[in-house]
Design a protein around this motif. Sequence first.
Motif, PDB file in Angstrom:
ATOM      1  N   SER A 122     -77.927  96.460  -6.711  1.00  0.00           N
ATOM      2  CA  SER A 122     -77.980  96.885  -5.309  1.00  0.00           C
ATOM      3  C   SER A 122     -76.851  96.289  -4.477  1.00  0.00           C
ATOM      4  O   SER A 122     -76.527  96.804  -3.406  1.00  0.00           O
ATOM      5  N   LYS A 185     -86.742  92.228   2.984  1.00  0.00           N
ATOM      6  CA  LYS A 185     -86.629  93.680   3.174  1.00  0.00           C
ATOM      7  C   LYS A 185     -86.744  93.985   4.661  1.00  0.00           C
ATOM      8  O   LYS A 185     -87.792  93.780   5.271  1.00  0.00           O
ATOM      9  N   GLN A 188     -83.593  98.340   7.472  1.00  0.00           N
ATOM     10  CA  GLN A 188     -82.407  99.026   6.987  1.00  0.00           C
ATOM     11  C   GLN A 188     -82.122  98.799   5.501  1.00  0.00           C
ATOM     12  O   GLN A 188     -81.605  99.695   4.823  1.00  0.00           O
ATOM     13  N   CYS A 189     -82.418  97.607   4.997  1.00  0.00           N
ATOM     14  CA  CYS A 189     -81.985  97.246   3.646  1.00  0.00           C
ATOM     15  C   CYS A 189     -82.680  95.958   3.221  1.00  0.00           C
ATOM     16  O   CYS A 189     -83.534  95.441   3.950  1.00  0.00           O
ATOM     17  N   THR A 190     -82.294  95.434   2.061  1.00  0.00           N
ATOM     18  CA  THR A 190     -82.802  94.139   1.604  1.00  0.00           C
ATOM     19  C   THR A 190     -81.663  93.129   1.564  1.00  0.00           C
ATOM     20  O   THR A 190     -80.638  93.351   0.912  1.00  0.00           O
ATOM     21  N   GLU A 234     -76.669  94.640   0.743  1.00  0.00           N
ATOM     22  CA  GLU A 234     -76.562  95.722  -0.232  1.00  0.00           C
ATOM     23  C   GLU A 234     -75.393  96.665   0.085  1.00  0.00           C
ATOM     24  O   GLU A 234     -74.889  96.715   1.211  1.00  0.00           O
ATOM     25  N   THR A 237     -74.577  98.783   3.614  1.00  0.00           N
ATOM     26  CA  THR A 237     -75.626  98.492   4.599  1.00  0.00           C
ATOM     27  C   THR A 237     -75.211  97.477   5.662  1.00  0.00           C
ATOM     28  O   THR A 237     -76.044  97.038   6.449  1.00  0.00           O
ATOM     29  N   ARG A 261     -78.735 101.569   7.345  1.00  0.00           N
ATOM     30  CA  ARG A 261     -79.225 102.189   6.108  1.00  0.00           C
ATOM     31  C   ARG A 261     -78.040 102.722   5.311  1.00  0.00           C
ATOM     32  O   ARG A 261     -77.085 103.247   5.891  1.00  0.00           O
ATOM     33  N   ALA A 262     -78.128 102.623   4.015  1.00  0.00           N
ATOM     34  CA  ALA A 262     -77.016 103.061   3.159  1.00  0.00           C
ATOM     35  C   ALA A 262     -76.758 104.555   3.312  1.00  0.00           C
ATOM     36  O   ALA A 262     -75.627 105.012   3.203  1.00  0.00           O
TER      37      ALA A 262
END
Length: 265
Positions: A122, A185, A188-190, A234, A237, A261-262
Amino acid sequence: MKIWLLRSMTELTSRKWISKLTGAFAESRLSRYLIPMFARTYGINIDEAEKPIDQYRTLNEFFTRRLKNGMRSIDQEQSALISPVDALITSCGPIEKGLLLNVKGQDYSISELLADEKQCKSYEHGYYIVLYLSPTDYHRIHAPAAGSIVSKVHLPGKVYPVNHFGLTHMKAVLSRNERLITYIKTEQCTVAAVKVGAMNVSSIFYIDPHKETVERGEELAYFAFGSTVVLLMETGTFEVDQAIKPNTKVRMGQRLGLLKRADLQ
């Protein structure tokens, strides 16, 4: 020759039992007499401390001190990623094919740093920030973003120094030292917050090891003496703030950039 000798001496003193002895002294009542000298030597701003200096019972209690309310401000932008610590940014930049490039002249593999092939995928083309805490700094570690703690990993290892000498002259200290990794988490992402132990650090402690969610800026953990936090974002992101560069000092709560967010890049 001098570098070889220093490297050899560092190898010999990187054993965990030596750090445990140092930690035991720092936890002893006898160590409290060193607090004023320690504060003067490292130029620590004792006016920020939660308690007067003479109320700390041990050197370690002073070193892991909390601050008075209002000493740090938390960036309020909802998508902000904040610095979890007071620190010097020793390196930062895009992750290229799973590598943290040119961290004090060395490249680091995130698969070795995280010791998890599945997780590292990721972050293969994400972004990293290395934050070094000197003895001068406030040593509580705060959540860089709000979210759910989806995983916590402890990786035993050595306790090499993570200062300029250690990062420059010792081989891959960030991925050889003891590490405590928290995966948070967010909306938007981790984000992976990798807390790296160092010489004279007997342990890395969670404030509440059972906690499942955190707010941005909430206390997460602390070091018993100086060390480093590596933040991994990630792929696609993170948008870094222009002011965030190597050799920049940051304070806990300061914005490092914005999470996204990706699929919105």
